[in-house]
Design a protein around this motif. Structure first.
Motif, mmCIF file in Angstrom:
data_model
loop_
_atom_site.group_PDB
_atom_site.id
_atom_site.type_symbol
_atom_site.label_atom_id
_atom_site.label_comp_id
_atom_site.label_asym_id
_atom_site.label_seq_id
_atom_site.Cartn_x
_atom_site.Cartn_y
_atom_site.Cartn_z
ATOM 1 N N VAL A 236 0.821 -1.203 0.000
ATOM 2 C CA VAL A 236 0.000 0.000 0.000
ATOM 3 C C VAL A 236 0.865 1.267 0.000
ATOM 4 O O VAL A 236 0.474 2.295 -0.523
ATOM 5 C CB VAL A 236 -0.887 0.039 1.257
ATOM 6 N N PHE A 237 2.033 1.162 0.619
ATOM 7 C CA PHE A 237 2.904 2.334 0.672
ATOM 8 C C PHE A 237 3.869 2.369 -0.513
ATOM 9 O O PHE A 237 4.854 3.091 -0.493
ATOM 10 C CB PHE A 237 3.719 2.323 1.973
ATOM 11 N N GLN A 239 5.767 -0.019 -1.253
ATOM 12 C CA GLN A 239 6.975 -0.774 -0.925
ATOM 13 C C GLN A 239 6.998 -2.118 -1.656
ATOM 14 O O GLN A 239 5.957 -2.669 -1.975
ATOM 15 C CB GLN A 239 7.081 -0.991 0.595
ATOM 16 N N LEU A 241 7.311 -6.026 -1.962
ATOM 17 C CA LEU A 241 7.009 -7.127 -1.050
ATOM 18 C C LEU A 241 7.939 -8.290 -1.367
ATOM 19 O O LEU A 241 7.584 -9.205 -2.091
ATOM 20 C CB LEU A 241 5.547 -7.534 -1.181
ATOM 21 N N ARG A 244 10.554 -12.918 2.734
ATOM 22 C CA ARG A 244 11.106 -12.584 4.035
ATOM 23 C C ARG A 244 11.921 -13.724 4.639
ATOM 24 O O ARG A 244 12.744 -13.512 5.499
ATOM 25 C CB ARG A 244 9.990 -12.178 4.982
ATOM 26 N N TYR A 245 11.655 -14.931 4.212
ATOM 27 C CA TYR A 245 12.311 -16.062 4.860
ATOM 28 C C TYR A 245 12.935 -17.000 3.837
ATOM 29 O O TYR A 245 12.604 -16.968 2.662
ATOM 30 C CB TYR A 245 11.300 -16.852 5.703
ATOM 31 N N GLY A 246 13.820 -17.836 4.339
ATOM 32 C CA GLY A 246 14.356 -18.927 3.538
ATOM 33 C C GLY A 246 15.503 -18.517 2.645
ATOM 34 O O GLY A 246 16.020 -17.403 2.725
ATOM 35 N N ALA A 247 15.885 -19.450 1.782
ATOM 36 C CA ALA A 247 17.061 -19.248 0.943
ATOM 37 C C ALA A 247 16.890 -18.030 0.038
ATOM 38 O O ALA A 247 17.858 -17.351 -0.292
ATOM 39 C CB ALA A 247 17.316 -20.490 0.116
ATOM 40 N N ALA A 249 15.299 -15.279 0.734
ATOM 41 C CA ALA A 249 14.946 -14.077 1.496
ATOM 42 C C ALA A 249 15.584 -12.851 0.855
ATOM 43 O O ALA A 249 16.736 -12.894 0.436
ATOM 44 C CB ALA A 249 15.404 -14.218 2.942
#
Lengths: 368, 450
Positions: A236-237, A239, A241, A244-247, A249
């Protein structure tokens, strides 16, 4: 034959390395075009080799005309350095064979047997011939470094290798019963492009397809539902997406978070407007020409899509050691500031487009 | 018919003898005491029920192979904590004050069997209520131990935490210690219970280091998902309900019904936390994260704990909303600095505990401060920065003390007998390595075969 394939593979790798080096100097559209011309050339050559192999092993020339179709990114002429195979095969009906003097001599069996029996026999023979032919071609392509399609949309699968009458019945059925899976098939066929063989077979099928689309606007809304599930990866801003995780990331899935949503949105509008072009940039141009989009809208979409094309190519370009990276994961941290800004802008355009289609679909056909 | 009526009447007389002997009325003081005792004991039981919440929260947030251990050890340490608190903890917290630092007396607590003439409630009830709080603080600390600490570590840490560390801090603020003197406002324990527990968790997770597989060589994090999100959600509801005992019970009196106002603010804070956390995760990550939302509800509760008796309803909502956002950012922060916090104890109880305590310094109203009788109004109610400063000092001092004391205990234990299970034990799971049986025997066997 394996020598020839090995040689083709070497040529492919060489040409791809050359093309990868053209980044920066040439526009992404130009690189993509050259790359897809290369893929087309290679696949056509493989089909010739497969025909030769069929002759060499005593199975003869193709008994009826056929069209070798590319689906997916191949159909849209948007393959990357590491795309997989999505293909299908359409061939003329057995009943047409009787009228085909040219191939009569190649057929086994004789005229004394009952007509139905003979037709059935011929049909089965033709089916077996093209499955064997497609299997050979698909096998060569695998050796050339085109991995098989995970969804098994490939010419050597009986479901995607059929006479034109069966294709027609299948497409009719898909329109008749627009279940999730059937709509997915319709979307695959929408991107179908005849790469080699008899174009008229493919065109006939497309005629049928677009007649159905015009008659059944509700199916188009089902198509929208089916394609809008891949979300554009911008928040929404504004930014990014990223994972966030894992190989992976810190990487952005440029394929499913930018490129594919845009392809889907443009395809949907094109199909609804009866536009037959399969390439996304061609579809955008056609949408402007048909007056669906203003020139400004089309320019904006074009710019955004070119950006996705560029980043997707970049993410799939051969590494220094010659290995090919798999998915379209883009390491956001390694992007320059202005690249990030361009990417964000493109993603916002993609999202806007997706939103608009969502709104129009709801307005036109009601929500669920 | 007449016979039936007589039987019913007889039964009622047996059940309610006062109806027959109305003349034998208790005094107003006894009635008042009885009502207080009843409410505080019910509240204590509600707080004890929060252990059920911790069991489900911790088990749901961790992996199947550790489930039996994670759940079972909570009951064991609850037992151990009770014995410790009875033997020494209660005495250190509420015994006669020594130098405003610690209490002394009432060890091996041997209470009167009933309340005295002037008591507000029997001391037994107060003990049960305070013990339940001590147990909550301990269970919060376990968040930092999860999935890799040896069982013996739980035993040893309980001895020091329940016997000494927690009692000292509760003496400072609630037992007439130096922070109480200062007018530090912590109505039901944002600092005393939650921040203290979170600091124990923080010390533990630093000394234990992250779980195997939590962080990659390149510094990126992996998501180690809990095995049952339904447990986690149910845990939050149990904790939420228990919190009415925690906060509203902390009035330790029925009186004019002020505990109702405290309960009312508690609900608003929790609600704000849940809503804000879901929305912020949705906005920032593009997906509405359930775990974050659940943490948000808890963070709202933790934050409103200090301020529930001091603030107006709108402020309770603001405090909850801010806690929900804070817990999301805090979890991101701890992951970034590579602190593995499996149950989010540092964010939920630590960050939100700090915020809740500081919030008093902003939102405490004059009327309510006068009613409760501790400290001064906050910044937005004409009290200037004085209360904010007091709150700040109490957070820093209590946080630092709890962290340092926990760290020393755990560090010494690490050096002397070891703190973490072996790599092999961690991989097969603590159910098997510490207890010899799985919490989910069929599933784990199947997983081992597959």
């Amino acid at each position: 034959m394996s020598d020839t394939i090995a040689e083709l593979r070497r040529q492919r790798e060489e040409a791809q390395t050359r093309l990868a080096a053209r980044f920066g100097a040439d526009s992404p559209e130009e690189v993509s075009q050259a790359l897809n011309a290369l893929h087309d050339r290679l696949i056509r050559r493989v089909l010739e080799l497969a025909e030769q192999e069929m002759m060499r092993t005593g199975r003869g020339k193709p008994p009826v005309p056929y069209a070798y179709m590319l689906f997916g990114s191949g159909g849209r002429a948007e393959q990357t350095f590491a795309s997989d195979q999505d293909s299908g095969l359409i061939y003329a009906d057995a009943a047409d064979v009787a009228r085909s003097e040219r191939n009569r001599s190649a057929m086994p069996g004789n005229a004394s047997s009952g007509c139905t029996f003979r037709d059935d026999f011929v049909a089965r023979y033709i089916r077996a011939y093209f499955l064997a032919f497609a299997e050979t071609a698909v096998g060569y392509l695998k050796q050339l470094g085109y991995p098989p399609c995970e969804g098994n949309v490939m010419a050597d699968q009986p479901a995607w290798c059929m006479p034109v009458s069966e294709w027609a019945a299948k497409v009719d059925g898909w329109f008749e019963e627009p279940s999730w899976e059937n709509v997915r098939h319709l979307l695959i066929v929408a991107d179908g492009r005849c790469l080699a063989g008899d174009r008229t077979l493919a065109d006939g099928l497309k005629d049928r397809y677009f007649r159905h689309v015009a008659d059944r606007p509700a199916v188009a809304s089902r198509m929208a539902e089916n394609t809008l599930r891949h979300k554009v990866l911008v928040g929404v801003f504004g930014q990014l997406l990223a994972e966030r995780y894992g190989a992976s990331a810190g990487t952005l899935d440029i394929k499913y978070g930018g490129y594919i949503p845009m392809v889907n949105a443009v395809r949907l509008l094109a199909v609804r407007s009866g536009i037959r072009a399969t390439g996304t940039l061609d579809r955008i141009a056609a949408l402007a020409q048909a007056g669906v989009w203003s020139a400004a809208e089309a320019a904006e979409a074009r710019e955004a899509f070119a950006e996705f094309l560029r980043l997707r190519l970049l993410a799939s370009a051969p590494r220094e050691d010659g290995s090919l990276p798999s998915g379209g994961q883009l390491p956001v941290r390694l992007l320059a500031r202005e690249d990030v800004d361009r990417l964000k802008k493109a993603l916002r355009t993609g999202k806007k487009l997706q939103r608009r289609i969502e709104r129009e679909t709801r307005a036109g056909f009601g929500g669920r | 018919m007449v016979k039936k009526c007589l039987i019913v009447l007889g039964a009622l007389l047996v059940l309610f003898p006062t109806m027959a002997f109305a003349a034998d009325e208790p005094s107003a003081g006894t009635l008042n005491m009885g009502l207080n005792a009843l409410w505080v004991l019910v509240a204590g039981v509600l707080v004890l029920l929060m252990q059920g919440g911790f069991i489900l929260l911790e088990a749901g947030s961790t992996r199947m192979k550790n489930a039996g251990h994670v759940a079972g050890k909570t009951i064991f340490t609850l037992g151990l904590c009770s014995l410790l608190y009875w033997a020494v903890g209660y005495g250190f917290a509420f015994g006669p004050d020594i130098g405003k630092f610690i209490g002394s007396g009432d060890f091996f607590f041997n209470p009167a069997i009933a309340a005295g003439e002037t008591d507000n409630y029997p001391s037994t009830v107060f003990f049960v209520f305070q013990l339940a709080f001590a147990a909550v603080s301990l269970s919060i600390a376990w968040g930092g131990f999860a999935e890799r600490a040896k069982l013996s570590a739980y035993l040893i840490f309980t001895l020091f935490f329940s016997g000494l560390i927690y009692p000292i801090i509760s003496h400072w603020i609630w037992g007439g210690g130096w922070l109480a003197e200062d007018g530090s406002q912590d109505f039901a324990g944002s600092t005393v219970v939650h921040l203290t527990g979170a600091m124990g968790a923080f010390a533990a997770t630093i000394l234990l280091k992250p779980r195997i597989g939590k962080f990659n060589k390149d510094g990126s994090a992996n998501e180690i998902l809990g095995h049952n999100q339904v447990f986690t959600a149910l845990a939050v509801l149990l904790l939420w309900i228990g919190w009415f005992g925690f906060n509203a019970g902390s009035t330790v009196a029925v009186g004019d019904g002020f505990f109702g106002y405290v309960a009312f603010n508690t609900q608003l804070g929790a609600a704000g936390g849940a809503v804000a956390a879901l929305l912020i995760s949705w906005l920032v990550n593009g997906k509405a994260d359930i775990t974050t939302m659940l943490n948000g509800a808890l963070a709202g509760l933790v934050a409103i704990t200090a301020s529930c008796a001091y603030v107006e309803p709108w402020a309770a909502v603001v405090i909850g909303l801010a806690a929900g956002v804070l817990v999301f950012l805090s979890a991101k922060f701890f992951e970034k600095i590579k602190v593995d916090d499996p149950i989010y104890a540092l964010s939920v109880h630590g960050a939100a505990g700090v915020w809740g305590t500081l919030a008093n310094g902003l939102f405490a109203t004059r009327t309510l401060v006068e009613k409760v009788g501790v400290g001064r109004p906050g910044l937005f109610y004409g009290g200037g920065a004085h209360q904010l400063w007091v709150q700040f000092v109490s957070v820093v001092v209590c946080g630092a003390f709890a962290f340092a004391a926990s760290f020393v205990v755990l560090w010494a234990m690490k050096k002397l007998i070891g703190f973490r299970v072996s790599e092999e034990q961690e991989i097969i799971g603590l159910d098997l390595s510490e207890h010899g049986t799985y919490g989910y025997p069929e599933q784990m066997k199947k997983a081992a075969q597959g």
